[in-house]
Design an enzyme around this catalytic site. Structure first.
Site, PDB file in Angstrom:
ATOM      1  N   ARG A 130     -30.766 -12.073 -31.573  1.00  0.00           N
ATOM      2  CA  ARG A 130     -31.016 -13.484 -31.858  1.00  0.00           C
ATOM      3  C   ARG A 130     -29.859 -14.361 -31.449  1.00  0.00           C
ATOM      4  O   ARG A 130     -30.041 -15.436 -30.898  1.00  0.00           O
ATOM      5  CB  ARG A 130     -31.309 -13.652 -33.353  1.00  0.00           C
ATOM      6  CG  ARG A 130     -31.355 -15.094 -33.845  1.00  0.00           C
ATOM      7  CD  ARG A 130     -32.080 -15.178 -35.165  1.00  0.00           C
ATOM      8  NE  ARG A 130     -33.431 -14.711 -35.015  1.00  0.00           N
ATOM      9  CZ  ARG A 130     -34.117 -14.059 -35.951  1.00  0.00           C
ATOM     10  NH1 ARG A 130     -33.558 -13.798 -37.115  1.00  0.00           N
ATOM     11  NH2 ARG A 130     -35.356 -13.666 -35.714  1.00  0.00           N
ATOM     12  N   TYR A 131     -28.665 -13.924 -31.759  1.00  0.00           N
ATOM     13  CA  TYR A 131     -27.455 -14.693 -31.460  1.00  0.00           C
ATOM     14  C   TYR A 131     -26.895 -14.249 -30.114  1.00  0.00           C
ATOM     15  O   TYR A 131     -27.126 -13.117 -29.675  1.00  0.00           O
ATOM     16  CB  TYR A 131     -26.415 -14.501 -32.567  1.00  0.00           C
ATOM     17  CG  TYR A 131     -26.879 -14.970 -33.924  1.00  0.00           C
ATOM     18  CD1 TYR A 131     -26.858 -16.323 -34.253  1.00  0.00           C
ATOM     19  CD2 TYR A 131     -27.345 -14.067 -34.863  1.00  0.00           C
ATOM     20  CE1 TYR A 131     -27.279 -16.758 -35.485  1.00  0.00           C
ATOM     21  CE2 TYR A 131     -27.771 -14.488 -36.112  1.00  0.00           C
ATOM     22  CZ  TYR A 131     -27.734 -15.843 -36.421  1.00  0.00           C
ATOM     23  OH  TYR A 131     -28.153 -16.265 -37.651  1.00  0.00           O
ATOM     24  N   ARG A 163     -24.349 -10.902 -30.402  1.00  0.00           N
ATOM     25  CA  ARG A 163     -24.484  -9.833 -31.376  1.00  0.00           C
ATOM     26  C   ARG A 163     -25.945  -9.454 -31.598  1.00  0.00           C
ATOM     27  O   ARG A 163     -26.845 -10.270 -31.413  1.00  0.00           O
ATOM     28  CB  ARG A 163     -23.831 -10.193 -32.706  1.00  0.00           C
ATOM     29  CG  ARG A 163     -24.254 -11.511 -33.292  1.00  0.00           C
ATOM     30  CD  ARG A 163     -23.126 -12.078 -34.150  1.00  0.00           C
ATOM     31  NE  ARG A 163     -23.469 -13.308 -34.830  1.00  0.00           N
ATOM     32  CZ  ARG A 163     -23.355 -14.511 -34.271  1.00  0.00           C
ATOM     33  NH1 ARG A 163     -22.956 -14.611 -33.015  1.00  0.00           N
ATOM     34  NH2 ARG A 163     -23.644 -15.594 -34.955  1.00  0.00           N
ATOM     35  N   CYS A 223     -33.326   4.296 -47.798  1.00  0.00           N
ATOM     36  CA  CYS A 223     -32.279   3.718 -48.631  1.00  0.00           C
ATOM     37  C   CYS A 223     -32.178   4.552 -49.907  1.00  0.00           C
ATOM     38  O   CYS A 223     -33.180   5.120 -50.354  1.00  0.00           O
ATOM     39  CB  CYS A 223     -32.614   2.273 -49.018  1.00  0.00           C
ATOM     40  SG  CYS A 223     -31.975   1.009 -47.906  1.00  0.00           S
ATOM     41  N   CYS A 226     -34.534  -1.990 -53.044  1.00  0.00           N
ATOM     42  CA  CYS A 226     -34.306  -3.207 -53.827  1.00  0.00           C
ATOM     43  C   CYS A 226     -35.590  -4.036 -53.900  1.00  0.00           C
ATOM     44  O   CYS A 226     -36.279  -4.230 -52.900  1.00  0.00           O
ATOM     45  CB  CYS A 226     -33.191  -4.038 -53.197  1.00  0.00           C
ATOM     46  SG  CYS A 226     -31.602  -3.176 -53.122  1.00  0.00           S
ATOM     47  N   CYS A 267     -35.800  -6.944 -51.338  1.00  0.00           N
ATOM     48  CA  CYS A 267     -35.532  -6.616 -49.934  1.00  0.00           C
ATOM     49  C   CYS A 267     -36.305  -7.539 -48.994  1.00  0.00           C
ATOM     50  O   CYS A 267     -37.509  -7.741 -49.151  1.00  0.00           O
ATOM     51  CB  CYS A 267     -35.900  -5.163 -49.666  1.00  0.00           C
ATOM     52  SG  CYS A 267     -35.532  -4.630 -47.976  1.00  0.00           S
ATOM     53  N   ARG A 308     -36.652  -6.871 -45.825  1.00  0.00           N
ATOM     54  CA  ARG A 308     -37.204  -6.038 -44.759  1.00  0.00           C
ATOM     55  C   ARG A 308     -38.185  -5.018 -45.349  1.00  0.00           C
ATOM     56  O   ARG A 308     -38.332  -3.901 -44.845  1.00  0.00           O
ATOM     57  CB  ARG A 308     -36.066  -5.345 -43.997  1.00  0.00           C
ATOM     58  CG  ARG A 308     -36.416  -5.006 -42.549  1.00  0.00           C
ATOM     59  CD  ARG A 308     -35.193  -4.562 -41.766  1.00  0.00           C
ATOM     60  NE  ARG A 308     -34.339  -5.691 -41.451  1.00  0.00           N
ATOM     61  CZ  ARG A 308     -33.011  -5.676 -41.501  1.00  0.00           C
ATOM     62  NH1 ARG A 308     -32.381  -4.574 -41.850  1.00  0.00           N
ATOM     63  NH2 ARG A 308     -32.313  -6.749 -41.202  1.00  0.00           N
ATOM     64  N   ASP A 316     -34.738 -14.923 -49.092  1.00  0.00           N
ATOM     65  CA  ASP A 316     -35.666 -15.132 -47.981  1.00  0.00           C
ATOM     66  C   ASP A 316     -37.105 -15.224 -48.486  1.00  0.00           C
ATOM     67  O   ASP A 316     -37.426 -14.835 -49.614  1.00  0.00           O
ATOM     68  CB  ASP A 316     -35.544 -13.984 -46.978  1.00  0.00           C
ATOM     69  CG  ASP A 316     -34.185 -13.948 -46.308  1.00  0.00           C
ATOM     70  OD1 ASP A 316     -33.632 -15.031 -46.043  1.00  0.00           O
ATOM     71  OD2 ASP A 316     -33.667 -12.841 -46.057  1.00  0.00           O
ATOM     72  N   ASP A 376     -30.870 -18.254 -44.369  1.00  0.00           N
ATOM     73  CA  ASP A 376     -31.324 -17.646 -43.120  1.00  0.00           C
ATOM     74  C   ASP A 376     -32.716 -18.208 -42.853  1.00  0.00           C
ATOM     75  O   ASP A 376     -33.684 -17.864 -43.548  1.00  0.00           O
ATOM     76  CB  ASP A 376     -31.348 -16.116 -43.247  1.00  0.00           C
ATOM     77  CG  ASP A 376     -31.061 -15.432 -41.925  1.00  0.00           C
ATOM     78  OD1 ASP A 376     -31.192 -16.092 -40.884  1.00  0.00           O
ATOM     79  OD2 ASP A 376     -30.696 -14.234 -41.942  1.00  0.00           O
ATOM     80  N   LYS A 413     -28.824 -18.338 -39.428  1.00  0.00           N
ATOM     81  CA  LYS A 413     -28.132 -18.740 -40.652  1.00  0.00           C
ATOM     82  C   LYS A 413     -27.549 -20.147 -40.511  1.00  0.00           C
ATOM     83  O   LYS A 413     -26.941 -20.469 -39.502  1.00  0.00           O
ATOM     84  CB  LYS A 413     -27.006 -17.752 -40.978  1.00  0.00           C
ATOM     85  CG  LYS A 413     -27.459 -16.315 -41.152  1.00  0.00           C
ATOM     86  CD  LYS A 413     -26.272 -15.409 -41.420  1.00  0.00           C
ATOM     87  CE  LYS A 413     -26.676 -13.953 -41.389  1.00  0.00           C
ATOM     88  NZ  LYS A 413     -27.039 -13.498 -40.023  1.00  0.00           N
TER      89      LYS A 413
END
Length: 298
Positions: free
Chosen positions: A26-27, A30, A39, A43, A46, A48, A207, A244, A251
């Protein structure tokens, strides 16, 4: 779980900016590298959740190799965030292979590991793992403490092993309604992190992932937290509060407004105590004269 009209399956549009499977670019300089669906703890908040814990999203070895090739073939990429899931669910051997393949790319300046293991499974951070990471120093570790109750003795030992191995460790907290949306909670957390050589880096606004809207705070809550930290404690304890943006906007930082007004060349600010101060700029003629003097000396 309640699904609202504003909730999104892929809230950050990671797939939209995916040139090859597992890579989000995206950037300009990076990329994010999705390496595993596993994981230690899944969480509730989350972002994702469409992929994490889903075995069908696990990139096979040839897809991981394709991701490494993409990074190697794009010299503008100088920073890679190895993420998931949690890449520390790999064995030491498998993780070493992946890091070695990235470390061999000459134009990469930064290799980051996104891991919540210091919180969720601190026993995973072993002396053997730390010694392996030391070979690729500096590895930048982005971890995820949300509350002082997660700041255990075992977590402190995990952070010490990482830092002593040359890792640069920072924390990315997610703002959660009724969990950590009070300034006192964030201050206690960030002071503990700094004592254990972990830099508070981000506070993320939650998000727009599906089914987690009951955790979402007003953006004003995050601004209030930053305002309650700035000036009242060390600047190192004040993270960036960011949103974000949905749809892949990236961001953006949200900060309290300390600027009051501008009168000609005078800017008027308030400080953290609410006191008013003036800052006067030099005139454009003074600025030009200064540059002319420097040029003549050169």
């Amino acid at each position: 779980e309640e699904i609202r009209s504003t909730d999104l399956v892929d809230p950050l549009a990671e797939e939209k900016d995916s040139p090859v499977p597992g890579i989000t670019h995206r950037y300009p300089d990076r990329v994010l590298f999705y390496t595993t669906h596993n994981c230690p703890v899944y969480c509730r908040h989350c972002n994702r959740r469409r992929k994490v814990s889903m075995p069908e999203t696990m990139p096979p070895r040839d897809v991981l190799e394709q991701g490494v090739r993409y990074i190697a073939e794009n010299p503008e990429v100088r920073d890679v965030l190895v993420s998931g899931g949690d890449p520390l669910t790999f064995s030491d051997t498998r993780l070493q292979e992946l890091l070695a393949s990235l470390y061999a790319i000459e134009h990469l300046d930064i290799i980051r590991l996104a891991t919540r293991n210091p919180v969720t499974l601190p026993q995973r951070i072993t002396p053997k793992l730390a010694e392996m990471l030391k070979r690729f120093a500096p590895i930048y570790v982005s971890t995820h403490f949300n509350h002082p109750q997660e700041c255990t003795e075992e977590a402190a030992q995990a952070l010490a092993l990482l830092v002593d191995a040359g890792c640069v460790v920072n924390n990315q907290m997610v703002l959660l309604k009724g969990v950590n949306d009070g300034p006192e909670t964030v201050l206690a957390l960030n002071r503990w992190l700094l004592r254990h050589r972990c830099q508070p880096y981000y506070i993320f606004q939650l998000d727009n992932a599906e089914g987690i809207s009951h955790f979402r705070t007003p953006i004003s809550s995050g601004v209030k937290i930053i305002e309650s930290l700035r000036g009242w404690t060390s600047g190192m304890a004040v993270p960036h509060y960011v949103v974000d943006l949905p749809g892949g906007g990236g961001k953006v930082s949200v900060q309290p407004n300390y600027f009051v007004e501008k009168k000609e060349r005078t800017h008027i600010f308030r400080n953290y105590r609410g006191e008013v101060f003036e800052y006067e700029e030099g005139s454009s003629l003074e600025h030009e004269a200064s540059h002319s003097l420097m040029a003549s000396k050169a």
